[in-house]
Enzyme design. Structure first.
Site, mmCIF file in Angstrom:
data_model
loop_
_atom_site.group_PDB
_atom_site.id
_atom_site.type_symbol
_atom_site.label_atom_id
_atom_site.label_comp_id
_atom_site.label_asym_id
_atom_site.label_seq_id
_atom_site.Cartn_x
_atom_site.Cartn_y
_atom_site.Cartn_z
ATOM 1 N N ASN A 12 -2.469 55.248 -11.412
ATOM 2 C CA ASN A 12 -3.905 55.463 -11.458
ATOM 3 C C ASN A 12 -4.292 56.527 -12.470
ATOM 4 O OD1 ASN A 12 -6.748 55.185 -10.542
ATOM 5 N ND2 ASN A 12 -5.748 54.021 -8.925
ATOM 6 N N HIS A 68 -4.602 59.764 -12.770
ATOM 7 C CA HIS A 68 -3.710 60.888 -13.077
ATOM 8 C C HIS A 68 -2.469 60.415 -13.808
ATOM 9 C CE1 HIS A 68 -0.917 64.274 -12.205
ATOM 10 N NE2 HIS A 68 -2.003 64.979 -12.419
ATOM 11 N N CYS A 69 -1.979 59.237 -13.453
ATOM 12 C CA CYS A 69 -0.761 58.705 -14.060
ATOM 13 C C CYS A 69 -0.919 58.389 -15.547
ATOM 14 C CB CYS A 69 -0.319 57.439 -13.341
ATOM 15 S SG CYS A 69 -0.061 57.592 -11.576
ATOM 16 N N ILE A 70 -2.137 58.070 -15.981
ATOM 17 C CA ILE A 70 -2.337 57.652 -17.378
ATOM 18 C C ILE A 70 -2.790 58.803 -18.274
ATOM 19 C CG2 ILE A 70 -2.842 55.292 -16.674
ATOM 20 C CD1 ILE A 70 -5.843 55.877 -17.391
#
Length: 365
Positions: free
Chosen positions: A354, A356-358
């Site tokens: 999501n 934060h991951c990208i």
């Protein structure tokens, strides 16, 4: 590349809610994550980029093949860095950026696709593993070489005061640093993040294919204050992991001896699963972990991103419209001094992570 370690040079990982100089992202194109036609995911990435760009620089990493498409969608919201990658998880493959208050430096961890030959998600991850030094070079930043140590940025959160939170489920998994003891892993975290204390949460989000990264379950929002992904539904597979983690945090203190304040942030009321239509879109490479119809995705509102102007919070829509609103209200109440913005993130979630991951922040000085 520096011969010393961050702790010797008084460099440390600041909290994400501190001021940023910029944010890094990677343009989504991998068919096994974003489908044969990744436009919906690219629109979601673009929405994130444009919100971040209102308050800080954005660097977008993109290969030559997809450069023109990225330019058309993103416009002047980002500076594009041309590079080949295996996928688009900037949190895990870009450098972890540190500061001493006067300069910024990066850390180059070893990346092995969340588990290598044991339970990694790709058969090949060479491009992603080579990205961090390249990004530091392009940005004119020195970096510390921690390539002996397997780590992803999504597995750590910092309070900027010397406390790091992580999960045992991830960092003690067999596909990462299995030859190191827990104490040795902790020493690497302290040395390369300039930290003094590690909080070892037992679990993350059940079914998270990263072996339960911390950024899906727990995040610092202030000194000695975290949000924690929870559920009151005792029949939900997330109930036990969240309760176990909650009990740990209730008895935890940060490096300054402060008890941790816990803000519960419930997961979506309705599990989000993949449909046949979703699965028909994916095209997997040989050796790549495949998705299945009915597979539950690791949906969590904790996977938000602090940027200078706002906090960008995943929204999933559909039956979870009320859950979405609840999450925004909880975060608004917990951080009244910040602008909380919901971002339609279902097409990022289908890629496996999501907001934060990208994203990967570069701290300001």
């Amino acid at each position: 590349m520096l011969a010393t370690i961050p702790k010797q040079d008084n460099f440390y990982m600041p909290a994400e809610y501190e001021t940023h100089e910029a944010t890094c992202l990677i343009w989504p194109t991998r068919a096994g994550s974003w489908g044969k036609n990744p436009v919906k995911s690219q629109i979601a990435f673009t929405n994130v980029i444009k919100e971040i760009a209102k308050g800080e620089k954005v660097y977008l990493i993109c290969d030559e093949k997809h450069l023109e498409d990225a330019k058309k969608m993103v416009g002047n919201s980002a500076t594009i860095i041309i590079a080949e990658t295996d996928d688009s998880w900037a949190r895990d493959v870009c450098p972890t950026f540190l500061t001493n208050g006067q300069a910024v430096r990066g850390v180059n961890w070893q990346f092995n696709a969340w588990g290598g030959d044991y339970d990694g998600l790709y058969a090949s991850w060479k491009k992603d593993n080579a990205l961090a030094p390249f990004v530091c070079h392009k940005l004119g930043l020195d970096y510390y070489d921690a390539s002996h140590f397997i780590l992803e940025g999504g597995s750590i959160h910092s309070d900027g005061e010397g406390t790091i939170v992580t999960t045992e489920a991830c960092l003690l998994s067999k596909g990462r640093n299995s030859k190191l003891s827990k104490i040795e892993i902790e020493e690497n975290l302290k040395n390369y993040l300039g930290a003094q204390k590690i909080l070892w949460l037992p679990r993350g989000i059940a079914g998270d294919e990263t072996n339960e990264h911390v950024d899906n379950i727990c995040a610092f929002i202030d000194s000695a204050c975290v949000v924690l992904a929870t559920t009151d539904n005792k029949n939900d597979i997330q109930y036990e992991p969240s309760q176990e983690t909650l009990e740990y945090l209730k008895n935890a203190c940060d490096v300054l001896g402060q008890k941790i304040k816990i803000v519960p942030l419930p997961i979506p009321d309705y599990p989000i699963t993949l449909t046949k239509e979703d699965c028909d879109e994916y095209v997997f490479e040989e050796g790549e972990d495949k998705r299945e119809i009915g597979e539950r995705l690791a949906a969590s509102y904790v996977n938000f991103y602090f940027c200078n102007n706002s906090v960008l919070v995943p929204q999933f829509g559909g039956k979870n419209e009320q859950s979405d609103k609840r999450a925004l209200q909880i975060l608004s109440d917990a951080m009244p001094h910040r602008k909380i913005i919901g971002i339609d993130a279902i097409d990022i979630l289908k890629g496996g992570g999501n907001i934060h991951c990208i994203t990967q922040q570069i701290p300001g000085i």
